[in-house]
Design an enzyme around this catalytic site. Structure first.
Site, PDB file in Angstrom:
ATOM      1  N   LYS A 110       0.817  -1.213   0.000  1.00  0.00           N
ATOM      2  CA  LYS A 110       0.000   0.000   0.000  1.00  0.00           C
ATOM      3  C   LYS A 110       0.852   1.265   0.000  1.00  0.00           C
ATOM      4  O   LYS A 110       0.361   2.345  -0.297  1.00  0.00           O
ATOM      5  CB  LYS A 110      -0.966  -0.009   1.185  1.00  0.00           C
ATOM      6  CG  LYS A 110      -2.056  -1.067   1.022  1.00  0.00           C
ATOM      7  CD  LYS A 110      -3.088  -1.004   2.130  1.00  0.00           C
ATOM      8  CE  LYS A 110      -4.205  -2.006   1.924  1.00  0.00           C
ATOM      9  NZ  LYS A 110      -3.783  -3.414   2.172  1.00  0.00           N
TER      10      LYS A 110
HETATM   11  C1  LIG Z   1      -4.478  -4.570   1.587  1.00  0.00           C
HETATM   12  C2  LIG Z   1      -3.743  -5.872   1.560  1.00  0.00           C
HETATM   13  C3  LIG Z   1      -4.101  -6.935   0.675  1.00  0.00           C
HETATM   14  C4  LIG Z   1      -5.313  -6.861  -0.208  1.00  0.00           C
HETATM   15  O1  LIG Z   1      -5.139  -5.984  -1.298  1.00  0.00           O
HETATM   16  P1  LIG Z   1      -6.389  -5.480  -2.141  1.00  0.00           P
HETATM   17  O2  LIG Z   1      -5.861  -4.453  -3.055  1.00  0.00           O
HETATM   18  O3  LIG Z   1      -7.371  -4.922  -1.130  1.00  0.00           O
HETATM   19  O4  LIG Z   1      -6.959  -6.666  -2.846  1.00  0.00           O
HETATM   20  C5  LIG Z   1      -3.321  -8.062   0.665  1.00  0.00           C
HETATM   21  N1  LIG Z   1      -2.246  -8.201   1.474  1.00  0.00           N
HETATM   22  C6  LIG Z   1      -1.877  -7.225   2.327  1.00  0.00           C
HETATM   23  C7  LIG Z   1      -0.701  -7.450   3.202  1.00  0.00           C
HETATM   24  C8  LIG Z   1      -2.600  -6.026   2.404  1.00  0.00           C
HETATM   25  O5  LIG Z   1      -2.222  -5.069   3.266  1.00  0.00           O
END
Ligand SMILES: *Cc1c(COP(=O)(O)O)cnc(C)c1O
Length: 433
Positions: A107
């Site tokens: 993210k």
């Molecule tokens: C947010 C997150 C996901 C999921 O990603 P999306 O874009 O919501 O499908 C998977 N793994 C981790 C570690 C995350 O923080």
């Protein structure tokens, strides 16, 4: 470039509007009006380009009409101050490691890009300070707070539920200082979310200060995630393994995989995709039945994927004109229980020495079950295993090393402001800011 809403009821928006608003007025998700296919020459030479060079080309295709060239280049280069390497795990499975950023999860890419793009727009129209409100159950708060840290003209308020986030997570947004304020709400995540929503609707507050959200469905957070799929292709091409590439993404809200699908629509030569779910199998069921049936989310070991109504499904559906056939011809699914996730983490470590986190484990397992002759798989390792140290240590039976940048957060001084879950208290606090 204009952006339309997946619900088709809101007017077209400029990039600036779409970024500041996040969600369209009709509650739909913004989509770019066109997706530009990149020329064959770009893909022919891509293995000779750096990650940043690749990302600049991809960014230009989306944002080039709306952001001045030099500024866009510096936004991209600033965002990608860390690498997203591809690491070999087995003969035919590689990990695309997305955890080398400041908060050790993918993210970071979207949050850093959004912060810098928002700053660009604020500077352009000489507006006052913009205030970002974000409610978090843990991970979003840290990515957003660190993405916006030190970005001039923007102040971030992180609302989190007291005693309900892990100590590591809490450190990642309460020890920063500068333009980040952490608000410890005496309530649960839903209370934090409700406070943020009510603040956006409060006229007096909106006259007092400019408010915006950094929600994960924001186009400026979601589109930049395409960068690392192009880079993964380039690095696989460089080792002669890009011909039949299968990309597998551990998915919750489906923002990450959707960015990969946008890349595919731009011509990225990925043969097919796999969406790996934990026990929250809404998308998996959609692939089997053609019916999208949201359910309440279930708590699992891979908690960042505990989503019962994935918001970016609307984008996937829209991208393929709502055709179940088109979607299933490109994307397959997988769903795993906590026991299967545990088993995969343990076995992968024993067999290969590669340490998976619970989310990446879903991706690795789906590839090991579904890869066909001649195909090479790349799965996203979406977070560093040390972020889930207690679980990982117990499952794998090791003492996971904490990377220095994660340890550094834990040394910092916690600063947060305690507030009740009453809106009047929150509002009174903001009116004094
Ligand atoms: C947010 C997150 C996901 C999921 O990603 P999306 O874009 O919501 O499908 C998977 N793994 C981790 C570690 C995350 O923080």
């Amino acid at each position: 470039m204009k952006y339309y809403s997946t619900n088709q009821q809101a007017p077209l928006a400029s990039l600036h509007e779409a970024v500041v608003k996040g969600l369209a007025g009709d509650r739909g998700l913004y989509m770019p009006e066109r997706i530009q296919r990149l020329p064959k020459a770009f893909f022919d030479d891509i293995d000779r380009l750096s990650f940043q060079e690749i990302a600049c080309t991809v960014a230009d295709a989306f944002f080039g009409e709306d952001v001045e060239e030099e500024s866009l280049r510096s936004i991209v280069c600033d965002t990608l101050s860390f690498d997203c390497p591809v690491v070999k795990v087995t003969d035919n499975i590689h990990a695309l490691e997305l955890f080398h950023g400041p908060t050790l999860a993918f993210k970071d890419v979207g949050a850093r890009f959004m912060a810098r793009l928002l700053q660009y727009f604020i500077k352009q129209d000489g507006q006052d300070r913009v205030n970002v409100l974000v409610a978090t159950s843990g991970d979003t708060g840290s990515a957003v707070a660190n993405g916006f840290l030190g970005v001039e003209g923007i102040h971030v308020y992180v609302l989190y539920p007291k005693g309900k986030v892990s100590p590591i997570q809490e450190c990642q947004f309460t020890t920063l200082g500068q333009n980040i304020t952490a608000l410890e709400i005496d309530g649960v995540f839903d209370d934090c979310q409700a406070l943020v929503k009510q603040a956006f609707l409060d006229q007096q507050l909106n006259e007092h200060m400019r408010l915006t959200s950094a929600n994960s469905i924001n186009v400026a957070r979601f589109l930049p995630q395409a960068f690392y799929y192009f880079n993964a292709y380039a690095r696989m091409k460089a080792i002669g393994r890009a011909d039949q590439l299968v990309v597998c993404v551990p998915s919750g809200n489906f923002g990450n995989i959707t960015a990969g699908l946008f890349g595919h629509a731009m011509g990225l030569p990925v043969k097919r995709f796999i969406a790996a779910n934990n026990a929250n199998d809404i998308f998996y069921q959609y692939l089997q039945t053609g019916k999208y049936e949201p359910k309440p989310s279930r708590q699992t070991l891979a908690n960042a994927m505990d989503v019962g109504d994935p918001s970016n499904f609307a984008r996937v559906y829209d991208l393929y004109g709502g055709s179940h056939e088109r979607i299933t011809s490109l994307i397959s699914g997988a769903t795993y229980t906590d026991d299967q996730i545990r088993d995969t983490m343990k076995r992968c470590y024993e067999d290969t020495g590669y340490l998976l986190d619970p989310h990446g484990a879903c991706g690795y397992r789906a590839l090991s079950e579904q890869l066909q002759e001649g195909e090479t798989g790349v799965f996203c390792e979406t977070a560093h295993p040390a972020k889930f140290k207690e679980k990982v240590d117990e499952i794998v039976g090791i003492d996971t090393e904490i990377p220095p940048r994660l340890a550094a957060f834990m040394k910092g001084q916690k600063q947060s402001i305690p507030l009740s879950r009453q809106f009047e208290d929150f509002k009174a606090f903001l009116l004094k800011e």
